[in-house]
Design an enzyme around this catalytic site. Structure first.
Site, short mmCIF file in Angstrom:
data_model
loop_
_atom_site.label_atom_id
_atom_site.label_comp_id
_atom_site.label_asym_id
_atom_site.label_seq_id
_atom_site.Cartn_x
_atom_site.Cartn_y
_atom_site.Cartn_z
N LEU A 146 0.86 -1.18 0.00
CA LEU A 146 0.00 0.00 0.00
C LEU A 146 0.90 1.23 0.00
CD1 LEU A 146 -2.79 -0.86 2.63
CD2 LEU A 146 -2.94 -1.00 0.14
N ASP A 147 0.44 2.29 -0.64
CA ASP A 147 1.18 3.55 -0.63
C ASP A 147 1.36 4.05 0.79
OD1 ASP A 147 1.24 3.53 -3.40
OD2 ASP A 147 -0.61 4.68 -3.57
N ARG A 148 2.34 4.91 0.98
CA ARG A 148 2.65 5.45 2.30
C ARG A 148 1.40 6.02 2.98
NH1 ARG A 148 7.26 8.02 4.76
NH2 ARG A 148 8.42 7.93 2.79
N THR A 150 -1.81 5.58 2.21
CA THR A 150 -3.01 4.75 2.15
C THR A 150 -3.03 3.84 3.37
OG1 THR A 150 -3.01 4.76 -0.27
CG2 THR A 150 -4.25 3.01 0.81
N ARG A 248 -6.04 5.94 -7.69
CA ARG A 248 -5.71 7.37 -7.66
C ARG A 248 -5.72 7.97 -9.06
NH1 ARG A 248 -0.29 7.39 -4.15
NH2 ARG A 248 -0.51 9.67 -4.47
#
Length: 306
Positions: A146-148, A150, A248
């Site tokens: 997961l993105d930082r 998220t 996104r």
């Protein structure tokens, strides 16, 4: 394609023997009664303490329910004191753990994996420390990221062959992945699908194309509008593909970027984070073949925006 390396499993079982004591279930009944009879010599308080401290495994799954039904042939394991270590972290919470994998709920603001220079914390580093302190003979292996900024549910394997099973058989093992996000503006449609080809530039920015281009990968996102306010909407997403930055970029494509996502078109950042949350993961366990599903509630800060 299913992975179950017998030699690896036998080695793992030998290592586990140093940290757990095994009890075979011979008669049907409830877990608390079994613990009192086989483990604690009738001491009900001690049996409940074992459950509360997550020291009891049933068929290699941590179990805390005193009325868990048991059937003949099952295996109950009690962790040794040296193996007991709770995870206390503001960045991650363990939702599920067994001998093969971990399901965790990630907070926003932390990377999945640390950079190679090792100067930054990460979910993997926290889990490895948790396993080390608990004297598990394993480390964590990242299944997906997961993105930082998220938050939400993630899978980590405790064995390399389990990680490889997910990677090599992703489409069959992963049954459902869903996200929820607060997006800018009032959604025009109740539901729909966004389909495009995604590719990265030299600055690692992800771009979208309506047609296939060199190096691009097809991305398909299904969405459903859950709630609308005057200036934002709560939307649920089901991923048919799992590309980098897929949600996104797709929301930027249709004119409703995720709130706080200044990198991909957002004009507002009211809570200091990208308002994207991984709310569900369902999968087939690559070793036991069980179908498991886990859900994480929408962050309260999202509700405040609505």
């Amino acid at each position: 394609m299913r992975h179950n390396n017998q030699a690896s499993q036998e080695y793992y079982n030998r290592k586990l023997a140093n940290h757990y004591k095994d009890y075979a279930v011979k008669e049907a009944g409830e877990l608390l009664d079994f613990l009192m009879s086989a483990v604690t010599s009738g001491n009900r308080t001690r049996a409940k303490q074992l459950l509360a401290q997550k020291m009891v495994y049933v068929d290699k799954v941590i179990t805390t329910q005193y009325n868990e039904p048991l059937r003949p042939g099952q295996l109950v394991q009690i962790a040794s004191r040296g193996n007991l270590h709770a995870l206390h972290s503001k960045f991650v919470r363990i939702v599920y753990e067994d001998a093969f994998l971990l399901v965790v709920d990630k907070a926003p603001g932390i990377l999945t994996n640390a950079p190679l220079d090792g100067r930054e914390n990460s979910i993997k580093r926290i889990l490895d420390e948790y396993l080390r302190r608990g004297k598990r003979p394993v480390t964590s292996h990242t299944v997906h990221r997961l993105d930082r900024y998220t938050s939400g549910l993630m899978l980590f394997a405790k064995r390399r062959d389990v990680q490889e099973a997910f990677i090599n058989d992703w489409q069959d093992l992963i049954l459902d992945r869903r996200y929820q996000a607060v997006v800018e503006g009032r959604m025009e449609r109740d539901s729909g699908t966004v389909r495009s080809w995604l590719y990265d530039d030299k600055r690692f920015m992800t771009h979208s194309s309506p047609v296939e281009t060199e190096g691009s990968r097809l991305a398909i996102t299904h969405f459903r509008t859950l709630q609308c306010a005057d200036d934002c909407s709560l939307v649920e997403f089901r991923l048919e593909t799992g590309r980098k930055n897929q949600i996104r970029v797709h929301m930027q494509d249709i004119g409703h970027p995720v709130v706080g996502d200044l990198k991909y078109g957002a004009q507002t950042d009211p809570v200091g984070r990208v308002c994207l949350h991984a709310c569900r993961i369902a999968f087939v366990h690559p070793i036991t073949q069980e179908q498991l599903q886990f859900d994480s509630p929408i962050p309260e800060v999202f509700r405040g925006l609505l």
